[in-house]
Design a protein around this motif. Structure first.
Motif, mmCIF file in Angstrom:
data_model
loop_
_atom_site.group_PDB
_atom_site.id
_atom_site.type_symbol
_atom_site.label_atom_id
_atom_site.label_comp_id
_atom_site.label_asym_id
_atom_site.label_seq_id
_atom_site.Cartn_x
_atom_site.Cartn_y
_atom_site.Cartn_z
ATOM 1 N N LYS A 186 47.278 -34.753 65.703
ATOM 2 C CA LYS A 186 48.615 -34.730 65.094
ATOM 3 C C LYS A 186 48.818 -35.978 64.230
ATOM 4 O O LYS A 186 49.262 -35.896 63.090
ATOM 5 N N GLY A 237 59.323 -30.153 65.195
ATOM 6 C CA GLY A 237 58.214 -29.939 66.119
ATOM 7 C C GLY A 237 57.427 -31.226 66.304
ATOM 8 O O GLY A 237 57.688 -32.223 65.628
ATOM 9 N N SER A 238 56.454 -31.191 67.199
ATOM 10 C CA SER A 238 55.753 -32.431 67.563
ATOM 11 C C SER A 238 54.908 -32.988 66.416
ATOM 12 O O SER A 238 54.818 -34.208 66.247
ATOM 13 N N ASP A 286 55.925 -29.897 57.267
ATOM 14 C CA ASP A 286 56.273 -29.270 58.536
ATOM 15 C C ASP A 286 55.027 -28.698 59.198
ATOM 16 O O ASP A 286 54.002 -28.497 58.548
ATOM 17 N N GLY A 287 55.142 -28.445 60.485
ATOM 18 C CA GLY A 287 54.031 -27.871 61.232
ATOM 19 C C GLY A 287 54.067 -26.360 61.187
ATOM 20 O O GLY A 287 54.826 -25.757 60.412
ATOM 21 N N ALA A 288 53.251 -25.743 62.011
ATOM 22 C CA ALA A 288 53.234 -24.277 62.126
ATOM 23 C C ALA A 288 52.656 -23.899 63.479
ATOM 24 O O ALA A 288 51.935 -24.675 64.111
ATOM 25 N N LYS A 344 56.053 -19.504 62.155
ATOM 26 C CA LYS A 344 56.767 -20.697 62.606
ATOM 27 C C LYS A 344 57.919 -20.280 63.498
ATOM 28 O O LYS A 344 58.237 -19.094 63.591
ATOM 29 N N GLY A 355 58.350 -21.763 66.800
ATOM 30 C CA GLY A 355 58.137 -22.115 68.209
ATOM 31 C C GLY A 355 59.209 -23.071 68.719
ATOM 32 O O GLY A 355 59.597 -23.029 69.877
ATOM 33 N N LYS A 414 45.425 -23.949 65.049
ATOM 34 C CA LYS A 414 46.482 -23.093 64.470
ATOM 35 C C LYS A 414 45.929 -22.144 63.404
ATOM 36 O O LYS A 414 46.595 -21.185 63.032
HETATM 37 O O1 DER Z 1 59.070 -24.496 65.348
HETATM 38 C C1 DER Z 1 58.336 -24.737 64.385
HETATM 39 O O2 DER Z 1 58.284 -24.033 63.347
HETATM 40 C C2 DER Z 1 57.388 -25.891 64.494
HETATM 41 O O3 DER Z 1 57.084 -26.419 63.228
HETATM 42 C C3 DER Z 1 56.136 -25.345 65.150
HETATM 43 O O4 DER Z 1 55.737 -24.256 64.408
HETATM 44 C C4 DER Z 1 55.003 -26.344 65.222
HETATM 45 O O5 DER Z 1 55.298 -27.199 66.275
HETATM 46 P P1 DER Z 1 54.198 -28.212 66.809
HETATM 47 O O6 DER Z 1 53.880 -29.131 65.631
HETATM 48 O O7 DER Z 1 54.897 -28.924 67.938
HETATM 49 O O8 DER Z 1 53.004 -27.402 67.252
#
Ligand code: DER
Length: 219
Positions: A3, A29-30, A81-83, A94, A96, A121
């Motif tokens: 990360k 998200g993290s 952003d994450g996914a 997305k 979560g 992912k």
């Molecule tokens: O909720 C979301 O869309 C977050 O970005 C999720 O998709 C990724 O969260 P993570 O970085 O904690 O895995």
């Protein structure tokens, strides 16, 4: 720490942007939080940020980084952003973290969307991760029935109310081989506010954390 690795790579992408009154879109998200933690040195170049959740807004303010309402800014320069899942076309699942609606809005308002994620992912076909759908509370059962008719198995995320006051259905067993089609079908169900398929607005670059370093995927 994968990360931190991809978060640092995203910081480099932001630092390489030429203007110094940056408007940054910040995910939830993290992995997005690992990115937020690294923003301090860029503070002087940031005009303001637009956040995708109250949680991310709180973290940004704790770092003395300004947060603005999307209505107060023009375009957003870059969204990070994450996914939960990504395919080779950089289409994403997305939601979560239950922030999918504001994430999709800010991603849509951004010139560039850089997705940061660890290699777990990246999947051949989206759908192993249950697809989050944000729903107006009074429509929950009706929408669930429509999703069943589409072949999905919706499960109410009972302990969650979103920043927008809505509920989340997590949809299992969807075979998502046509992400664009399914995203539109879900959008058309009355009562659906947003769904976690990012296909109409996919990421522009995916920074993937691997034990051998960061891989960059573009469309
Ligand atoms: O909720 C979301 O869309 C977050 O970005 C999720 O998709 C990724 O969260 P993570 O970085 O904690 O895995």
């Amino acid at each position: 720490q994968l990360k931190a690795q991809v978060a640092a790579a995203a910081i480099e992408r932001v630092a390489a942007l030429h203007n110094d009154d940056l408007v940054l879109g910040i995910g939830t998200g993290s992995t997005a939080e690992a990115f937020i933690q690294l923003l301090g040195p860029l503070r002087a170049r940031i005009d303001t940020t637009v956040s995708s959740s109250e949680r991310s807004s709180t973290l940004l303010r704790e770092m003395n980084i300004p947060v603005s309402d999307l209505n107060a800014v023009g375009e957003v320069d870059i969204y990070v952003d994450g996914a939960d899942e990504a395919n080779a076309d950089l289409q994403l699942i997305k939601g979560g973290g239950a922030a999918l609606t504001r994430e999709k809005i800010v991603a849509g308002a951004s010139r560039q969307f850089i997705c940061i994620a660890d290699e777990s992912k990246l999947v051949p076909t989206l759908g192993a991760f249950p697809l989050p759908v944000e729903v107006i509370p009074m429509a929950r059962s009706y929408v669930a029935r429509q999703i069943v008719a589409l072949g999905g198995q919706p499960v109410w995320r009972e302990d969650v109310v979103t920043d927008n006051g809505n509920v989340i259905l997590d949809v299992f067993n969807l075979l998502i081989d046509q992400p664009l089609t399914l995203e539109g079908q879900l959008n058309d169900i009355p009562g659906v506010v947003c769904n976690g398929l990012f296909a109409l607005r996919a990421a522009d670059e995916l920074l993937l954390g691997t034990p051998d370093g960061v891989r960059s995927l573009t469309r």
